[in-house]
Design an enzyme around this catalytic site. Sequence first.
Site, PDB file in Angstrom:
ATOM      1  N   GLY A  56     -23.017 -31.102  12.763  1.00 36.17           N
ATOM      2  CA  GLY A  56     -23.733 -30.183  12.253  1.00 36.17           C
ATOM      3  C   GLY A  56     -23.721 -28.703  13.073  1.00 36.17           C
ATOM      4  N   ASP A 108      -7.220 -28.167   9.457  1.00 37.17           N
ATOM      5  CA  ASP A 108      -8.669 -28.123   9.658  1.00 37.17           C
ATOM      6  C   ASP A 108      -8.963 -26.656   9.518  1.00 37.17           C
ATOM      7  OD1 ASP A 108     -11.139 -28.088  10.412  1.00 37.17           O
ATOM      8  OD2 ASP A 108     -11.126 -29.581  12.196  1.00 37.17           O
ATOM      9  N   SER A 149     -16.880 -32.911  15.408  1.00 35.67           N
ATOM     10  CA  SER A 149     -17.236 -31.259  15.073  1.00 35.67           C
ATOM     11  C   SER A 149     -18.212 -30.835  16.107  1.00 35.67           C
ATOM     12  CB  SER A 149     -17.733 -31.279  13.750  1.00 35.67           C
ATOM     13  OG  SER A 149     -17.739 -30.163  12.945  1.00 35.67           O
ATOM     14  N   TRP A 150     -19.333 -30.415  15.675  1.00 36.35           N
ATOM     15  CA  TRP A 150     -20.780 -30.160  16.613  1.00 36.35           C
ATOM     16  C   TRP A 150     -20.686 -31.264  17.502  1.00 36.35           C
ATOM     17  CZ3 TRP A 150     -23.808 -27.140  19.135  1.00 36.35           C
ATOM     18  CH2 TRP A 150     -24.828 -27.654  19.652  1.00 36.35           C
ATOM     19  N   HIS A 156     -10.658 -31.396   8.311  1.00 37.06           N
ATOM     20  CA  HIS A 156     -11.751 -31.645   9.446  1.00 37.06           C
ATOM     21  C   HIS A 156     -12.580 -32.799   9.061  1.00 37.06           C
ATOM     22  CE1 HIS A 156     -14.655 -30.185  12.023  1.00 37.06           C
ATOM     23  NE2 HIS A 156     -15.849 -30.675  11.372  1.00 37.06           N
TER      24      HIS A 156
END
Length: 321
Positions: free
Chosen positions: A42, A267, A109-110, A295
Amino acid sequence: MFIYPDIKTNQTLWLDTTNGHQIYVEESGNPKGYPVIYCHGGPGGASSSQFRRLFDPEFYRIIIFDQRGCGQSKPFLSLENNTTDDLIADIEQIRNHFKLNKVLLAGGSWGTTLALLYAQKYPQNVSAMLLRGIFLGRKQDLAWLYEKDGAARLFPDYYQAFRHYLTDSAQSSQQIISEYLAHLNSQNQLEHLAAAKAWCAWESQIAQLHYSHQETEAATEAHHALAMALLECHYFKNNCFIKENQILENLDKIEHIPAIIIHGRYDSVCDLSQAWQLHQIWQNSQLFIIPEAGHSLGEIAIAKACCQASNDFMKYFKEQK
Protein backbone atom coordinates in the site's frame (compact mmCIF):
# COMPACT_ATOMS: atom_id res chain seq x y z
CA MET A 1 3.18 -27.14 -5.56
CA PHE A 2 4.99 -23.80 -5.59
CA ILE A 3 3.27 -22.36 -2.50
CA TYR A 4 1.65 -24.02 0.49
CA PRO A 5 -2.06 -24.96 0.54
CA ASP A 6 -4.53 -22.47 1.93
CA ILE A 7 -5.00 -22.78 5.68
CA LYS A 8 -7.47 -21.39 8.19
CA THR A 9 -6.50 -18.99 10.92
CA ASN A 10 -5.97 -20.18 14.48
CA GLN A 11 -7.30 -16.91 15.85
CA THR A 12 -8.26 -13.40 14.84
CA LEU A 13 -8.37 -10.37 17.09
CA TRP A 14 -8.42 -6.59 17.19
CA LEU A 15 -5.69 -4.92 19.24
CA ASP A 16 -6.58 -1.59 20.82
CA THR A 17 -3.95 1.10 20.36
CA THR A 18 -3.43 4.03 22.71
CA ASN A 19 -4.72 6.54 20.16
CA GLY A 20 -8.05 5.34 18.83
CA HIS A 21 -7.29 2.54 16.36
CA GLN A 22 -8.09 -1.17 16.52
CA ILE A 23 -5.65 -3.28 14.54
CA TYR A 24 -6.91 -6.48 12.94
CA VAL A 25 -4.47 -9.34 13.54
CA GLU A 26 -4.61 -12.99 12.58
CA GLU A 27 -2.46 -15.95 13.57
CA SER A 28 -2.15 -19.21 11.67
CA GLY A 29 0.23 -22.13 11.28
CA ASN A 30 2.03 -23.71 14.22
CA PRO A 31 1.13 -21.88 17.49
CA LYS A 32 4.51 -22.96 18.88
CA GLY A 33 6.38 -22.41 15.63
CA TYR A 34 8.97 -19.86 14.59
CA PRO A 35 7.24 -16.45 14.43
CA VAL A 36 6.97 -14.50 11.20
CA ILE A 37 5.23 -11.12 10.97
CA TYR A 38 4.15 -10.12 7.46
CA CYS A 39 3.61 -6.47 6.43
CA HIS A 40 1.22 -5.89 3.53
CA GLY A 41 1.63 -3.30 0.80
CA GLY A 42 0.00 0.00 0.00
CA PRO A 43 -0.16 1.95 2.21
CA GLY A 44 -3.81 0.96 2.33
CA GLY A 45 -3.65 -2.64 1.19
CA ALA A 46 -4.84 -5.44 3.46
CA SER A 47 -3.97 -8.88 4.71
CA SER A 48 -4.57 -11.81 2.38
CA SER A 49 -4.79 -15.56 2.75
CA GLN A 50 -2.09 -15.69 0.05
CA PHE A 51 0.47 -14.37 2.54
CA ARG A 52 -0.07 -17.41 4.78
CA ARG A 53 0.70 -19.71 1.86
CA LEU A 54 4.29 -18.45 1.57
CA PHE A 55 5.31 -20.17 4.80
CA ASP A 56 5.41 -23.80 5.95
CA PRO A 57 2.52 -23.93 8.46
CA GLU A 58 4.12 -26.81 10.36
CA PHE A 59 7.23 -24.75 11.11
CA TYR A 60 6.08 -21.13 11.17
CA ARG A 61 3.74 -19.23 13.44
CA ILE A 62 2.33 -16.84 10.83
CA ILE A 63 1.12 -13.44 12.03
CA ILE A 64 -0.52 -11.02 9.60
CA PHE A 65 -2.19 -7.69 10.33
CA ASP A 66 -4.11 -4.90 8.62
CA GLN A 67 -2.46 -1.51 8.95
CA ARG A 68 -4.37 1.50 10.26
CA GLY A 69 -7.39 2.67 8.28
CA CYS A 70 -7.60 -0.30 5.91
CA GLY A 71 -8.68 -3.91 5.63
CA GLN A 72 -10.55 -4.96 8.75
CA SER A 73 -8.82 -2.51 11.06
CA LYS A 74 -10.98 0.20 12.62
CA PRO A 75 -11.90 2.98 12.06
CA PHE A 76 -11.86 2.38 8.31
CA LEU A 77 -10.26 5.19 6.25
CA SER A 78 -9.14 7.09 9.34
CA LEU A 79 -6.13 9.33 8.75
CA GLU A 80 -5.93 10.51 12.34
CA ASN A 81 -2.88 9.16 14.17
CA ASN A 82 -1.96 7.33 10.99
CA THR A 83 1.75 7.78 10.30
CA THR A 84 4.70 5.50 9.71
CA ASP A 85 5.76 5.81 13.34
CA ASP A 86 2.27 4.70 14.38
CA LEU A 87 2.52 1.61 12.16
CA ILE A 88 5.95 0.78 13.57
CA ALA A 89 4.47 1.04 17.08
CA ASP A 90 1.67 -1.33 16.03
CA ILE A 91 4.18 -3.99 14.92
CA GLU A 92 5.91 -3.70 18.27
CA GLN A 93 2.58 -3.98 20.07
CA ILE A 94 1.77 -7.12 18.07
CA ARG A 95 5.15 -8.63 18.96
CA ASN A 96 4.59 -7.89 22.63
CA HIS A 97 1.00 -9.18 22.57
CA PHE A 98 2.14 -12.59 21.33
CA LYS A 99 5.16 -12.53 23.70
CA LEU A 100 7.59 -13.02 20.84
CA ASN A 101 11.34 -12.64 21.11
CA LYS A 102 12.93 -12.34 17.67
CA VAL A 103 10.87 -12.65 14.51
CA LEU A 104 11.32 -13.21 10.81
CA LEU A 105 10.04 -9.93 9.43
CA ALA A 106 8.55 -10.12 5.93
CA GLY A 107 6.71 -7.83 3.57
CA GLY A 108 6.02 -6.75 0.03
CA SER A 109 6.20 -3.36 -1.69
CA TRP A 110 5.29 -0.71 0.94
CA GLY A 111 5.51 -3.62 3.38
CA THR A 112 9.27 -3.68 2.74
CA THR A 113 9.48 0.02 3.60
CA LEU A 114 7.65 -0.56 6.86
CA ALA A 115 9.63 -3.70 7.71
CA LEU A 116 12.96 -1.97 7.09
CA LEU A 117 11.98 1.02 9.20
CA TYR A 118 10.78 -1.20 12.05
CA ALA A 119 14.01 -3.21 11.92
CA GLN A 120 16.08 -0.04 12.04
CA LYS A 121 14.25 1.07 15.19
CA TYR A 122 14.13 -2.35 16.84
CA PRO A 123 17.03 -4.37 15.36
CA GLN A 124 17.22 -6.53 18.48
CA ASN A 125 13.76 -7.94 17.67
CA VAL A 126 14.48 -9.10 14.11
CA SER A 127 16.30 -12.34 13.31
CA ALA A 128 16.00 -12.15 9.51
CA MET A 129 14.09 -10.36 6.75
CA LEU A 130 12.26 -11.57 3.65
CA LEU A 131 11.49 -8.62 1.36
CA ARG A 132 9.67 -8.62 -1.98
CA GLY A 133 9.46 -5.62 -4.34
CA ILE A 134 11.58 -3.03 -2.54
CA PHE A 135 10.14 0.47 -2.09
CA LEU A 136 12.47 2.99 -0.43
CA GLY A 137 9.91 5.81 -0.19
CA ARG A 138 12.12 8.54 -1.69
CA LYS A 139 11.03 11.42 -3.90
CA GLN A 140 12.66 9.76 -6.89
CA ASP A 141 10.67 6.57 -6.26
CA LEU A 142 7.40 8.50 -6.24
CA ALA A 143 8.49 10.38 -9.37
CA TRP A 144 9.10 7.07 -11.15
CA LEU A 145 5.59 5.86 -10.35
CA TYR A 146 3.58 9.03 -10.98
CA GLU A 147 5.44 11.45 -13.23
CA LYS A 148 5.50 11.37 -17.05
CA ASP A 149 9.15 10.33 -17.38
CA GLY A 150 8.93 7.18 -15.26
CA ALA A 151 6.68 4.16 -15.67
CA ALA A 152 4.39 6.35 -17.80
CA ARG A 153 6.87 6.01 -20.69
CA LEU A 154 6.28 2.26 -20.67
CA PHE A 155 2.50 2.52 -20.31
CA PRO A 156 1.38 5.77 -21.98
CA ASP A 157 -2.14 4.44 -22.60
CA TYR A 158 -2.77 3.50 -18.97
CA TYR A 159 -1.10 6.73 -17.82
CA GLN A 160 -3.43 8.81 -19.98
CA ALA A 161 -6.40 7.27 -18.16
CA PHE A 162 -4.68 7.95 -14.82
CA ARG A 163 -4.30 11.63 -15.75
CA HIS A 164 -8.00 12.01 -16.54
CA TYR A 165 -8.55 13.44 -13.05
CA LEU A 166 -5.59 15.83 -13.21
CA THR A 167 -5.14 19.35 -14.52
CA ASP A 168 -2.40 20.05 -17.06
CA SER A 169 -0.44 21.93 -14.42
CA ALA A 170 -0.06 18.84 -12.24
CA GLN A 171 3.32 17.50 -13.33
CA SER A 172 5.36 16.74 -10.20
CA SER A 173 4.46 13.77 -8.06
CA GLN A 174 3.48 16.07 -5.20
CA GLN A 175 1.13 18.09 -7.44
CA ILE A 176 -0.41 14.88 -8.80
CA ILE A 177 -0.88 13.42 -5.32
CA SER A 178 -2.39 16.67 -4.00
CA GLU A 179 -4.94 16.86 -6.83
CA TYR A 180 -5.95 13.24 -6.38
CA LEU A 181 -6.24 13.77 -2.63
CA ALA A 182 -8.64 16.64 -3.26
CA HIS A 183 -10.86 14.33 -5.33
CA LEU A 184 -10.64 11.63 -2.67
CA ASN A 185 -11.80 14.11 -0.02
CA SER A 186 -14.69 15.32 -2.18
CA GLN A 187 -18.17 15.32 -0.67
CA ASN A 188 -19.39 13.95 -4.00
CA GLN A 189 -19.26 10.20 -3.41
CA LEU A 190 -19.31 9.36 -7.11
CA GLU A 191 -16.31 11.61 -7.75
CA HIS A 192 -14.57 10.19 -4.69
CA LEU A 193 -15.01 6.56 -5.77
CA ALA A 194 -14.20 7.18 -9.43
CA ALA A 195 -10.92 8.86 -8.50
CA ALA A 196 -10.05 6.03 -6.12
CA LYS A 197 -10.63 3.45 -8.83
CA ALA A 198 -8.56 5.40 -11.37
CA TRP A 199 -5.70 5.71 -8.89
CA CYS A 200 -5.69 1.99 -8.15
CA ALA A 201 -6.23 0.94 -11.76
CA TRP A 202 -2.98 2.65 -12.80
CA GLU A 203 -0.88 0.72 -10.30
CA SER A 204 -2.58 -2.63 -10.92
CA GLN A 205 -2.31 -2.30 -14.71
CA ILE A 206 1.47 -2.01 -14.51
CA ALA A 207 2.05 -4.44 -11.63
CA GLN A 208 2.41 -7.61 -13.67
CA LEU A 209 4.57 -8.41 -16.65
CA HIS A 210 1.47 -9.86 -18.31
CA TYR A 211 -1.60 -7.72 -17.68
CA SER A 212 -4.26 -9.36 -15.51
CA HIS A 213 -7.83 -8.13 -15.87
CA GLN A 214 -8.74 -10.04 -12.71
CA GLU A 215 -6.09 -8.22 -10.68
CA THR A 216 -7.34 -4.83 -11.86
CA GLU A 217 -10.91 -5.83 -10.99
CA ALA A 218 -9.78 -6.75 -7.48
CA ALA A 219 -7.71 -3.57 -7.12
CA THR A 220 -10.63 -1.34 -8.13
CA GLU A 221 -13.22 -3.03 -5.90
CA ALA A 222 -14.73 -0.19 -3.88
CA HIS A 223 -13.66 -1.14 -0.33
CA HIS A 224 -10.09 -1.85 -1.39
CA ALA A 225 -9.76 1.09 -3.78
CA LEU A 226 -11.03 3.69 -1.30
CA ALA A 227 -8.48 2.65 1.32
CA MET A 228 -5.57 2.14 -1.04
CA ALA A 229 -6.00 5.45 -2.85
CA LEU A 230 -6.65 7.56 0.24
CA LEU A 231 -3.86 6.11 2.36
CA GLU A 232 -1.30 6.10 -0.44
CA CYS A 233 -2.04 9.75 -1.13
CA HIS A 234 -1.95 10.56 2.58
CA TYR A 235 1.42 8.88 3.09
CA PHE A 236 3.00 9.95 -0.18
CA LYS A 237 1.94 13.58 0.26
CA ASN A 238 3.89 13.45 3.52
CA ASN A 239 6.90 11.68 1.94
CA CYS A 240 5.98 8.53 3.86
CA PHE A 241 6.59 10.46 7.11
CA ILE A 242 10.32 9.75 6.86
CA LYS A 243 13.42 11.73 5.97
CA GLU A 244 14.64 11.60 2.39
CA ASN A 245 16.81 8.50 1.88
CA GLN A 246 16.28 7.52 5.52
CA ILE A 247 16.38 3.77 4.91
CA LEU A 248 19.70 3.66 3.06
CA GLU A 249 21.35 6.15 5.40
CA ASN A 250 20.48 4.04 8.45
CA LEU A 251 21.31 0.65 7.01
CA ASP A 252 24.25 0.24 9.41
CA LYS A 253 21.68 -0.45 12.14
CA ILE A 254 20.56 -3.66 10.45
CA GLU A 255 23.61 -4.70 8.42
CA HIS A 256 24.08 -7.73 10.71
CA ILE A 257 20.56 -9.06 9.96
CA PRO A 258 20.41 -11.64 7.14
CA ALA A 259 17.98 -10.72 4.39
CA ILE A 260 16.62 -12.24 1.21
CA ILE A 261 15.46 -9.64 -1.31
CA ILE A 262 13.20 -10.68 -4.17
CA HIS A 263 12.49 -8.30 -7.04
CA GLY A 264 11.01 -8.76 -10.49
CA ARG A 265 13.36 -7.67 -13.27
CA TYR A 266 10.51 -5.87 -15.03
CA ASP A 267 8.91 -4.35 -11.93
CA SER A 268 7.31 -1.14 -13.18
CA VAL A 269 5.78 -0.09 -9.84
CA CYS A 270 9.03 -0.15 -7.88
CA ASP A 271 11.90 -0.08 -10.34
CA LEU A 272 14.69 -2.60 -9.83
CA SER A 273 17.26 0.07 -8.98
CA GLN A 274 15.74 0.35 -5.50
CA ALA A 275 16.44 -3.29 -4.64
CA TRP A 276 19.85 -3.06 -6.32
CA GLN A 277 20.92 -0.01 -4.30
CA LEU A 278 19.74 -1.60 -1.06
CA HIS A 279 21.60 -4.83 -1.78
CA GLN A 280 24.82 -3.04 -2.74
CA ILE A 281 25.27 -1.62 0.75
CA TRP A 282 23.66 -4.48 2.73
CA GLN A 283 26.46 -7.02 2.87
CA ASN A 284 24.32 -9.59 4.67
CA SER A 285 21.62 -9.60 1.98
CA GLN A 286 20.97 -11.82 -1.00
CA LEU A 287 19.20 -10.36 -4.01
CA PHE A 288 17.22 -12.60 -6.33
CA ILE A 289 16.18 -10.84 -9.53
CA ILE A 290 13.25 -12.79 -10.95
CA PRO A 291 13.27 -12.96 -14.76
CA GLU A 292 10.00 -12.53 -16.64
CA ALA A 293 8.28 -11.01 -13.61
CA GLY A 294 6.99 -7.64 -12.50
CA HIS A 295 5.87 -6.36 -9.11
CA SER A 296 2.90 -8.47 -8.09
CA LEU A 297 2.88 -11.36 -5.64
CA GLY A 298 0.14 -12.71 -7.90
CA GLU A 299 2.82 -13.68 -10.42
CA ILE A 300 3.76 -17.34 -10.02
CA ALA A 301 7.51 -16.73 -10.28
CA ILE A 302 7.43 -14.08 -7.54
CA ALA A 303 5.30 -16.20 -5.19
CA LYS A 304 7.51 -19.24 -5.81
CA ALA A 305 10.65 -17.24 -5.01
CA CYS A 306 9.12 -15.95 -1.77
CA CYS A 307 8.15 -19.46 -0.75
CA GLN A 308 11.64 -20.74 -1.53
CA ALA A 309 13.11 -17.94 0.56
CA SER A 310 10.94 -18.81 3.57
CA ASN A 311 12.04 -22.44 3.20
CA ASP A 312 15.69 -21.32 3.10
CA PHE A 313 15.19 -19.36 6.31
CA MET A 314 13.47 -22.38 7.86
CA LYS A 315 16.66 -24.39 7.31
CA TYR A 316 18.70 -21.47 8.67
CA PHE A 317 16.61 -21.23 11.86
CA LYS A 318 16.83 -25.01 12.42
CA GLU A 319 20.61 -24.80 12.14
CA GLN A 320 20.71 -21.98 14.71
CA LYS A 321 19.15 -24.18 17.41
